[in-house]
Design a protein around this motif. Structure first.
Motif, PDB file in Angstrom:
ATOM      1  N   CYS A 118      28.358 -75.935  -1.600  1.00 14.49           N
ATOM      2  CA  CYS A 118      28.078 -74.424  -1.736  1.00 14.49           C
ATOM      3  C   CYS A 118      26.948 -74.950  -2.123  1.00 14.49           C
ATOM      4  N   SER A 119      25.579 -74.157  -2.402  1.00 16.34           N
ATOM      5  CA  SER A 119      24.919 -74.719  -3.525  1.00 16.34           C
ATOM      6  C   SER A 119      25.304 -74.135  -4.850  1.00 16.34           C
ATOM      7  N   LEU A 120      24.445 -75.092  -5.661  1.00 17.36           N
ATOM      8  CA  LEU A 120      24.736 -74.576  -7.349  1.00 17.36           C
ATOM      9  C   LEU A 120      24.709 -73.031  -7.621  1.00 17.36           C
ATOM     10  N   SER A 121      23.710 -72.244  -6.601  1.00 18.50           N
ATOM     11  CA  SER A 121      23.585 -70.858  -7.435  1.00 18.50           C
ATOM     12  C   SER A 121      24.917 -70.026  -6.384  1.00 18.50           C
ATOM     13  N   THR A 122      24.932 -70.091  -5.849  1.00 16.40           N
ATOM     14  CA  THR A 122      26.217 -69.976  -4.385  1.00 16.40           C
ATOM     15  C   THR A 122      27.416 -69.682  -5.699  1.00 16.40           C
ATOM     16  N   TRP A 123      27.535 -70.870  -5.821  1.00 17.34           N
ATOM     17  CA  TRP A 123      28.616 -71.627  -7.000  1.00 17.34           C
ATOM     18  C   TRP A 123      28.708 -70.670  -8.129  1.00 17.34           C
ATOM     19  N   LEU A 124      27.387 -70.790  -9.105  1.00 16.82           N
ATOM     20  CA  LEU A 124      27.478 -70.484 -10.620  1.00 16.82           C
ATOM     21  C   LEU A 124      27.879 -68.571 -10.527  1.00 16.82           C
ATOM     22  N   TYR A 125      27.171 -68.162  -8.567  1.00 22.01           N
ATOM     23  CA  TYR A 125      27.579 -66.057  -8.409  1.00 22.01           C
ATOM     24  C   TYR A 125      29.289 -66.220  -8.547  1.00 22.01           C
ATOM     25  N   LEU A 126      29.607 -67.202  -6.976  1.00 30.15           N
ATOM     26  CA  LEU A 126      30.931 -67.014  -7.461  1.00 30.15           C
ATOM     27  C   LEU A 126      32.086 -66.979  -8.657  1.00 30.15           C
ATOM     28  N   ILE A 127      31.269 -67.761 -10.018  1.00 32.34           N
ATOM     29  CA  ILE A 127      32.300 -68.378 -11.216  1.00 32.34           C
ATOM     30  C   ILE A 127      31.710 -66.707 -11.780  1.00 32.34           C
TER      31      ILE A 127
END
Length: 211
Positions: free
Chosen positions: A71-80
């Protein structure tokens, strides 16, 4: 000599190669919109938001060496970030007063996001409304709009469009902005056009078209 601005991919590669610049780039790029997201979407009290942000970025940066790029880095960041916010409320669920501190702000934030979605979504793409990448793009667009003093008139447009989306009549809106009915309709139409042309919204439109 002016430095070339790193995009997310370049920042990620810098981190994977042992560099430090990538951390700074990603932090500066996302911290403002992530702070807004924590307050407006997860009701995190302002007195606690910096601590939750710190934990989010620590987990995010620690995870990058093994990040699979599915997934995109931004998606991963917001999942965290979602996980960090959930952890916060699990630890503070006994505090009955804290959870409602930002309810009004949260409702307004949700309404503004709904209005931002309106010029992007067609019937064909309604199923994508909850797509995390698009949602986060809109979060960043709203945070940028709210922090940009030169865009106050467009922010006012957005708030008036939000009133209309909440069910306010043209008559009620015309009284609030002190314009005639004809002028109010023209103002709302102009606001929609200007909102569609706002560059961060254009970027979200491009993201939507990729889905």
């Amino acid at each position: 000599m002016e430095k070339i601005k790193m995009d997310d991919k370049a920042a990620f590669e810098d981190i994977r190669n042992g560099g430090q610049s990538g951390y700074t780039v990603l932090y500066k790029r996302y911290v403002k919109s992530l702070r807004y997201y924590m307050i407006a979407k997860h009701n995190i009290p302002e007195k606690s938001v910096e601590d939750v942000l710190q934990k989010t970025f620590i987990k995010f940066f620690d995870s990058l060496p093994n990040f699979k790029q599915n997934c995109s880095l931004s998606t991963w960041l917001y999942l965290i970030a979602n996980s960090a916010a959930s952890d916060y409320w699990r630890k503070n669920k006994s505090d009955g007063n804290t959870i409602s501190i930002h309810n009004d702000e949260t409702e307004e934030g949700n309404n503004l996001i709904d209005v931002l979605l309106e010029p992007l979504l067609t019937e064909k793409f309604q199923k994508e409304e909850n797509d995390l990448d698009i949602q986060m793009c809109l979060e960043r667009a709203l945070a940028q709009l709210e922090s940009d003093g030169s865009k106050n008139s467009l922010l006012n447009c957005l708030k008036i469009l939000t009133l209309q989306a909440q069910g306010a009549s043209i008559e009620e809106i015309s009284k609030k902005i002190e314009r005639t009915l004809v002028a109010t309709r023209r103002y709302l139409s102009d606001c929609r056009t200007r909102l569609k042309q706002y560059q961060p919204i254009q970027w979200c439109r491009e993201l939507l078209n990729k889905h």
